[in-house]
Design an enzyme around this catalytic site. Structure first.
Site, PDB file in Angstrom:
ATOM      1  N   ARG A  56       0.794  -1.223   0.000  1.00 45.27           N
ATOM      2  CA  ARG A  56       0.000   0.000   0.000  1.00 45.27           C
ATOM      3  C   ARG A  56       0.830   1.279   0.000  1.00 45.27           C
ATOM      4  O   ARG A  56       0.561   2.200  -0.757  1.00 45.27           O
ATOM      5  CB  ARG A  56      -0.909   0.071   1.239  1.00 45.27           C
ATOM      6  CG  ARG A  56      -2.185  -0.669   1.089  1.00 45.27           C
ATOM      7  CD  ARG A  56      -2.560  -1.278   2.411  1.00 45.27           C
ATOM      8  NE  ARG A  56      -1.612  -2.328   2.707  1.00 45.27           N
ATOM      9  CZ  ARG A  56      -1.737  -3.571   2.282  1.00 45.27           C
ATOM     10  NH1 ARG A  56      -2.774  -3.902   1.580  1.00 45.27           N
ATOM     11  NH2 ARG A  56      -0.817  -4.479   2.538  1.00 45.27           N
ATOM     12  N   THR A  57       1.798   1.358   0.888  1.00 49.88           N
ATOM     13  CA  THR A  57       2.494   2.632   1.045  1.00 49.88           C
ATOM     14  C   THR A  57       3.219   2.982  -0.257  1.00 49.88           C
ATOM     15  O   THR A  57       3.095   4.087  -0.781  1.00 49.88           O
ATOM     16  CB  THR A  57       3.470   2.560   2.233  1.00 49.88           C
ATOM     17  OG1 THR A  57       2.733   2.167   3.384  1.00 49.88           O
ATOM     18  CG2 THR A  57       4.109   3.912   2.494  1.00 49.88           C
ATOM     19  N   LYS A  85      25.769  -4.551  -2.291  1.00 48.35           N
ATOM     20  CA  LYS A  85      27.225  -4.466  -2.504  1.00 48.35           C
ATOM     21  C   LYS A  85      27.922  -3.817  -1.324  1.00 48.35           C
ATOM     22  O   LYS A  85      29.118  -3.530  -1.382  1.00 48.35           O
ATOM     23  CB  LYS A  85      27.525  -3.641  -3.756  1.00 48.35           C
ATOM     24  CG  LYS A  85      26.901  -4.165  -5.025  1.00 48.35           C
ATOM     25  CD  LYS A  85      27.311  -3.243  -6.181  1.00 48.35           C
ATOM     26  CE  LYS A  85      26.497  -3.511  -7.427  1.00 48.35           C
ATOM     27  NZ  LYS A  85      26.677  -2.411  -8.398  1.00 48.35           N
ATOM     28  N   ARG A 106      11.548   3.516   3.255  1.00 45.27           N
ATOM     29  CA  ARG A 106      11.097   2.513   4.233  1.00 45.27           C
ATOM     30  C   ARG A 106      12.291   1.639   4.572  1.00 45.27           C
ATOM     31  O   ARG A 106      13.012   1.168   3.683  1.00 45.27           O
ATOM     32  CB  ARG A 106       9.971   1.658   3.679  1.00 45.27           C
ATOM     33  CG  ARG A 106       9.689   0.467   4.574  1.00 45.27           C
ATOM     34  CD  ARG A 106       8.423  -0.257   4.233  1.00 45.27           C
ATOM     35  NE  ARG A 106       7.248   0.523   4.607  1.00 45.27           N
ATOM     36  CZ  ARG A 106       6.022   0.024   4.644  1.00 45.27           C
ATOM     37  NH1 ARG A 106       5.801  -1.237   4.330  1.00 45.27           N
ATOM     38  NH2 ARG A 106       5.000   0.780   4.995  1.00 45.27           N
ATOM     39  N   HIS A 134       5.326   5.592  11.440  1.00 45.32           N
ATOM     40  CA  HIS A 134       4.827   5.517  10.060  1.00 45.32           C
ATOM     41  C   HIS A 134       3.884   6.703   9.868  1.00 45.32           C
ATOM     42  O   HIS A 134       2.666   6.549   9.826  1.00 45.32           O
ATOM     43  CB  HIS A 134       4.104   4.183   9.873  1.00 45.32           C
ATOM     44  CG  HIS A 134       3.785   3.812   8.463  1.00 45.32           C
ATOM     45  ND1 HIS A 134       3.846   4.697   7.408  1.00 45.32           N
ATOM     46  CD2 HIS A 134       3.385   2.621   7.922  1.00 45.32           C
ATOM     47  CE1 HIS A 134       3.497   4.070   6.298  1.00 45.32           C
ATOM     48  NE2 HIS A 134       3.221   2.811   6.581  1.00 45.32           N
TER      49      HIS A 134
HETATM   50  C1  NCD Z   1       1.827  -1.377   7.957  1.00 46.46           C
HETATM   51  C2  NCD Z   1       3.325  -1.219   8.094  1.00 46.46           C
HETATM   52  O1  NCD Z   1       4.058  -1.450   7.131  1.00 46.46           O
HETATM   53  O2  NCD Z   1       3.717  -0.799   9.165  1.00 46.46           O
HETATM   54  N1  NCD Z   1       1.385  -1.482   6.646  1.00 46.46           N
HETATM   55  C3  NCD Z   1       1.109  -0.344   5.962  1.00 46.46           C
HETATM   56  O3  NCD Z   1       1.958   0.482   5.705  1.00 46.46           O
HETATM   57  N2  NCD Z   1      -0.170  -0.143   5.608  1.00 46.46           N
HETATM   58  C4  NCD Z   1       1.256  -2.393   8.852  1.00 46.46           C
HETATM   59  C5  NCD Z   1       1.799  -3.774   8.849  1.00 46.46           C
HETATM   60  O4  NCD Z   1       2.742  -4.112   8.153  1.00 46.46           O
HETATM   61  O5  NCD Z   1       1.226  -4.579   9.596  1.00 46.46           O
END
Ligand code: NCD
Length: 312
Positions: A56-57, A85, A106, A134
């Protein structure tokens, strides 16, 4: 007064970077961007450096960039980047800032986004750093609550699941202090909200109750925020096996809740929400995932100084 110019060039590392007025401004902006498609980001390049899995993100950010006429470049698997590397994050960021106008990061390490922001001259947006924060998910969560319930102030939030490792919980729960929320935390003892967040909630004077009893906690919930047990963050697989099926939200449980309770989940879901719940009129989690595009369109346009015309 908050103005679009206040967001230009900013890093987004934690939600604590935003005041209440700024959060509300971002949510209002997202509403204006919901149906917007156009060349606002034409010629702009956004880099997605995703060292951890994401659906999703990353895709909602890439969709947001595409719908505003920009380009997204990057990787979704650190194995195909030069990290394989031996390149450090600081070096990668100093290279990628020359290829892009903004970096979406991320990473599994807490503090990775903060470190990247120290090295990058372009804005860095934290898309999840380990079990820490997040922030853009929190914006999406707040947007969803306001869209589903029509308001944000004075609500009772019930969080259930992995409150220890769930970074979306960590980001959202302290932000609720801006909105006079009441919070109930439901988890097995091992997955309790960390002391740092509990102390923060106390300092912020958010009324908090902790319990193991979900059935009792849901009774007067306005928002039920369900989370997955974060398997990848457990040091000991035996511990994971012990707690992995701690809670399950199903129609029987929801028969004890208010009919209008909004059911949120950042997704991915494993087995903590029964598929039968998807038909519940207030099962908001797929809508929540979709609102991610509107929120991220608005945020990108603001950070890149392309929002003024739309928000005029
Ligand atoms: C979440 C995350 O990556 O922290 N997912 C997201 O970004 N919607 C939640 C999760 O991984 O459980």
């Amino acid at each position: 007064m908050v103005s679009p110019k206040d967001f230009v060039g900013r890093d987004v590392i934690t939600v604590g970077d935003f005041r209440r007025e700024e959060l509300l401004f971002l949510l209002d902006a997202a509403a204006r961007f919901e149906d917007l498609v156009g060349p606002l980001l034409a010629g702009r390049v956004v880099a997605t450096l995703f060292y951890e899995p994401s659906t999703r993100t990353r895709l909602s950010f890439e969709s947001a960039v595409g719908r505003l006429g920009g380009r997204a470049i990057g990787f979704a698997d650190a194995g195909v980047s030069s990290q394989a590397k031996g390149e450090t994050l600081a070096d990668t960021v100093r290279v990628v800032e020359g290829y892009s106008d903004l970096i979406l990061l991320r990473h599994s390490a807490e503090g990775a986004a903060r470190l990247a922001a120290e090295f990058a001259r372009v804005p860095v947006v934290n898309c999840g750093d380990g079990a820490h924060q997040h922030p853009t998910q929190t914006l999406v969560d707040l947007y969803t609550v306001r869209r589903e319930l029509g308001r944000l102030d004075g609500l009772h939030f019930v969080f259930v699941g992995d409150l220890r490792y769930g970074r979306t919980v960590h980001s959202l729960v302290t932000t609720l202090a801006h909105f006079q929320a009441r919070v109930t935390l439901v988890s097995p003892p091992f997955l309790r909200l960390p002391a740092e967040q509990r102390a923060a909630l106390e300092t912020l004077k958010v009324p908090v109750r902790e319990t193991h009893e979900l059935a009792e906690a849901v009774r007067d919930a306005d928002v039920l925020y369900v989370t997955r047990i974060q398997r990848e963050r457990f040091a000991d697989p035996v511990e994971f096996e012990r707690v992995k099926d701690s809670y399950r939200v199903d129609n029987e449980l929801l028969s004890r809740a208010r009919p209008e309770v909004a059911i949120l989940h950042p997704l991915p879901r494993v087995n903590e929400i029964a598929p039968e719940v998807d038909a519940h009129p207030h099962a908001a989690y797929f809508r929540q995932a979709h609102y991610g595009v509107a929120v991220r369109k608005a945020l990108l346009a603001l950070l890149l100084d392309r929002a003024t015309e739309v928000l005029r």
